[in-house]
Design a protein around this motif. Structure first.
Motif, PDB file in Angstrom:
ATOM      1  N   LEU A 262      58.263  57.261  27.915  1.00 49.91           N
ATOM      2  CA  LEU A 262      58.354  57.004  29.571  1.00 49.91           C
ATOM      3  C   LEU A 262      56.426  57.844  29.337  1.00 49.91           C
ATOM      4  O   LEU A 262      55.395  56.982  29.710  1.00 49.91           O
ATOM      5  CB  LEU A 262      59.120  57.613  30.079  1.00 49.91           C
TER       6      LEU A 262
ATOM      7  N   LEU B 182      62.678  53.023  32.580  1.00 51.90           N
ATOM      8  CA  LEU B 182      61.705  53.102  32.478  1.00 51.90           C
ATOM      9  C   LEU B 182      60.459  52.927  33.748  1.00 51.90           C
ATOM     10  O   LEU B 182      59.186  53.500  34.007  1.00 51.90           O
ATOM     11  CB  LEU B 182      60.594  52.293  31.256  1.00 51.90           C
TER      12      LEU B 182
ATOM     13  N   HIS C 120      57.949  55.165  35.874  1.00 48.49           N
ATOM     14  CA  HIS C 120      56.343  54.522  35.531  1.00 48.49           C
ATOM     15  C   HIS C 120      55.766  54.968  36.323  1.00 48.49           C
ATOM     16  O   HIS C 120      54.103  56.130  36.084  1.00 48.49           O
ATOM     17  CB  HIS C 120      56.455  53.974  35.099  1.00 48.49           C
TER      18      HIS C 120
ATOM     19  N   ALA D 141      57.090  47.368  29.294  1.00 49.83           N
ATOM     20  CA  ALA D 141      55.740  47.096  30.164  1.00 49.83           C
ATOM     21  C   ALA D 141      55.341  45.950  30.641  1.00 49.83           C
ATOM     22  O   ALA D 141      55.255  45.726  31.104  1.00 49.83           O
ATOM     23  CB  ALA D 141      54.641  47.507  28.583  1.00 49.83           C
TER      24      ALA D 141
ATOM     25  N   CYS E  90      51.604  49.252  23.860  1.00 50.02           N
ATOM     26  CA  CYS E  90      52.379  50.252  23.415  1.00 50.02           C
ATOM     27  C   CYS E  90      52.884  49.593  22.075  1.00 50.02           C
ATOM     28  O   CYS E  90      52.834  49.054  21.510  1.00 50.02           O
ATOM     29  CB  CYS E  90      53.827  50.321  24.145  1.00 50.02           C
TER      30      CYS E  90
ATOM     31  N   HIS F 187      56.304  46.400  33.868  1.00 48.39           N
ATOM     32  CA  HIS F 187      56.325  47.808  34.639  1.00 48.39           C
ATOM     33  C   HIS F 187      55.751  47.331  36.173  1.00 48.39           C
ATOM     34  O   HIS F 187      56.156  48.306  37.395  1.00 48.39           O
ATOM     35  CB  HIS F 187      55.127  48.298  34.196  1.00 48.39           C
TER      36      HIS F 187
ATOM     37  N   GLU G 298      57.573  50.250  42.300  1.00 43.67           N
ATOM     38  CA  GLU G 298      57.533  50.396  41.044  1.00 43.67           C
ATOM     39  C   GLU G 298      59.385  50.468  41.570  1.00 43.67           C
ATOM     40  O   GLU G 298      60.064  50.867  40.424  1.00 43.67           O
ATOM     41  CB  GLU G 298      57.706  52.397  40.631  1.00 43.67           C
TER      42      GLU G 298
ATOM     43  N   ASP H 160      49.863  52.771  30.648  1.00 42.36           N
ATOM     44  CA  ASP H 160      49.330  51.862  31.784  1.00 42.36           C
ATOM     45  C   ASP H 160      47.270  51.963  32.273  1.00 42.36           C
ATOM     46  O   ASP H 160      47.391  51.589  33.501  1.00 42.36           O
ATOM     47  CB  ASP H 160      49.942  52.154  32.869  1.00 42.36           C
TER      48      ASP H 160
ATOM     49  N   LEU I 250      54.581  54.260  27.327  1.00 40.45           N
ATOM     50  CA  LEU I 250      54.236  53.304  28.986  1.00 40.45           C
ATOM     51  C   LEU I 250      52.809  54.580  29.136  1.00 40.45           C
ATOM     52  O   LEU I 250      52.271  53.199  30.132  1.00 40.45           O
ATOM     53  CB  LEU I 250      55.118  53.355  29.550  1.00 40.45           C
ATOM     54  N   VAL I 251      53.299  55.396  30.282  1.00 41.36           N
ATOM     55  CA  VAL I 251      52.203  55.900  31.070  1.00 41.36           C
ATOM     56  C   VAL I 251      50.776  55.554  30.402  1.00 41.36           C
ATOM     57  O   VAL I 251      50.042  55.366  31.911  1.00 41.36           O
ATOM     58  CB  VAL I 251      52.943  57.124  31.688  1.00 41.36           C
TER      59      VAL I 251
END
Length: 465
Positions: free
Chosen positions: A366, A333, A337, A282, A272, A285, A306, A373, A369-370
């Motif tokens: 968001l 977030l 996520h 992050a 990120c 998460h 989550e 991930d 972050l996705v």
């Protein structure tokens, strides 16, 4: 100037900021010594950009420093004067001038007891690391390095001027600072410092949550946060202030072969951009995974981690005294996520609108972050996930061209609802607006005439109270 060269030997002249030389002249005229110290000297030797802040040490007492600054500094500030520090601004540069000192934390006290010294070497010996225990005498610009900081810079290592127990004992926050330097300066603690960190991790208990928070934030915003995060976990420091991170070292399961969650977390943080809210999200998460882990015939599962993680993140960040808006944004977030992963099941436009509405101003964070991930080593899976994310973002962009997704609201306001239904303010107004908002999300933009018709239908269906 490169730290690997010989031009940094003691006595060598360094090309320091002209303001520092000018200030040194004023102190010499007044009969005092002045030295540039700390990060400014280190960064000069590492050829890093100047930070806009200069730290100095002097044999002048604070009241004498104030007199030297009179008529020269644009403004002064004295909030650190009880620790021997006088601050000032000159043009766009912030200056801090501290009397030679040694600083020792009593065994269980959060406030250091400060004693002034008359010798530079004593002052430098009480600094955190050798790379910060170098000095430049001003105005002469002569380099002094009594503890081998230049050698440690060249070796890319972090060591303490005195025994680690002494340096860490002076201020236990230095253990976190070592991790931050590892993340930001690519300097690795020498074995004796690592051993000292492990042995004295409990001493973090006397450091305020606010100071720990600030050091953690700087670590997360560094260029290689995974190095610093790994260090605080391996030395046991994380157990003292963010145990949820250390708990991600889940035992490897030889049957289901679940990935290492803590190392995955390091990768997501580093994937990120250096935005505090995003990197905190992050970091947090997956913290709900240990308490939700279950082994099933289909593999390891973490149902609702989550949701659990969002609650845990909120509690931990509040304990670390993060501002309320940061806590709320990070929790949101973390909670959202995983929602993207249902996109492959097929989202209609209403689902896209709800995703945008729920994310609000955090949408871009968001999405980032996705993407971060996804740390799978399966190339095909990674490409498929990236393609799904691309498709979702494209759909969001297309809908945004047709309607204002960032400002989705009911097609009528409360006054219009009350006037049309002939009702006073109260719960019924809120219920009707919630209904109209759901219709807006489901249908897209609704004209006023249609909104009134929908409101009438809702009123007829609603049971009388």
């Amino acid at each position: 100037m490169s730290p690997s060269g010989t031009s940094g030997a003691s006595g060598t002249l360094l090309d320091v900021d002209h303001l520092a030389v000018e200030l040194g002249g004023r102190f010499r005229t007044a009969g005092f010594q002045l030295y540039l110290v700390g990060g400014a000297v280190r960064d000069l030797l590492m050829q890093r950009p100047a930070s806009g802040e200069l730290d100095f040490t002097t044999d002048a007492r604070p009241e004498e420093t104030i007199r030297v600054l009179q008529g020269w500094a644009d403004r002064r500030y004295l909030h650190g004067i009880r620790f021997g520090t006088v601050g000032a601004w000159r043009k766009d540069t912030r200056l801090e001038i501290t009397t030679f000192r040694k600083e020792v934390y009593p065994e269980d006290d959060r406030h250091p007891h400060v004693e002034f010294s008359t010798e530079l070497e004593v002052d430098l010996s009480r600094r955190d690391f050798t790379v910060n225990a170098m000095a430049v005498r001003l105005p002469e610009r002569e380099f002094a390095d009594p503890f081998g900081g230049l050698k440690d810079l060249a070796a890319k290592q972090i060591d303490t001027p005195l025994a680690p127990e002494t340096s860490i004992g002076d201020d236990p926050l230095r253990m976190l600072r070592a991790a931050r330097f590892a993340a930001s300066l690519d300097l690795i603690p020498v074995p004796r410092v690592v051993v000292g960190m492990q042995a004295m991790a409990d001493r973090l208990s006397i450091v305020s949550a606010e100071r720990i928070r600030d050091e953690l934030s700087r670590l997360l915003l560094a260029s290689r946060p995974r190095i610093g995060l790994g260090l605080i976990v391996e030395t046991g420091l994380a157990d003292r202030f963010i145990p949820e991170l250390a708990a991600l070292r889940l035992e490897q399961d030889p049957v289901h072969r679940h990935k290492d969650v803590v190392r995955h977390t390091y990768a997501v943080v580093e994937g990120c951009e250096a935005d505090l809210v995003l990197r905190l999200a992050a970091l947090m998460h997956d913290i709900g995974k240990p308490s939700t882990r279950a082994f099933t015939s289909e593999g390891v599962q973490f149902h609702h981690h989550e949701v659990v993680g969002a609650r845990m993140a909120e509690e931990r960040l509040r304990a670390l005294r993060y501002p309320n808006d940061v806590v709320a944004d990070v929790a949101k977030l973390v909670e959202m996520h995983l929602r993207f992963h249902t996109y492959r099941m097929g989202w209609n436009d209403a689902a896209v609108r709800r995703y945008v509405r729920d994310a609000g101003p955090l949408l871009d964070r968001l999405n980032q972050l996705v993407r971060a991930d996804c740390t799978t080593r399966n190339v095909d899976k990674a490409k498929a996930l990236a393609a799904l994310q691309d498709d979702l973002e494209l759909r969001i962009a297309r809908l945004a061209e047709q309607e204002n997704l960032q400002a989705i609201r009911p097609p009528l306001d409360g006054n219009e609802v009350m006037a049309h239904l002939g009702i006073p303010p109260g719960p019924v107004v809120g219920e009707s607006l919630a209904y109209l908002l759901e219709e807006r999300l489901e249908r897209g933009p609704i004209e006023k005439e249609e909104a009134y018709r929908l409101l009438d239908e809702w009123g007829r269906r609603r049971e009388p109270r």
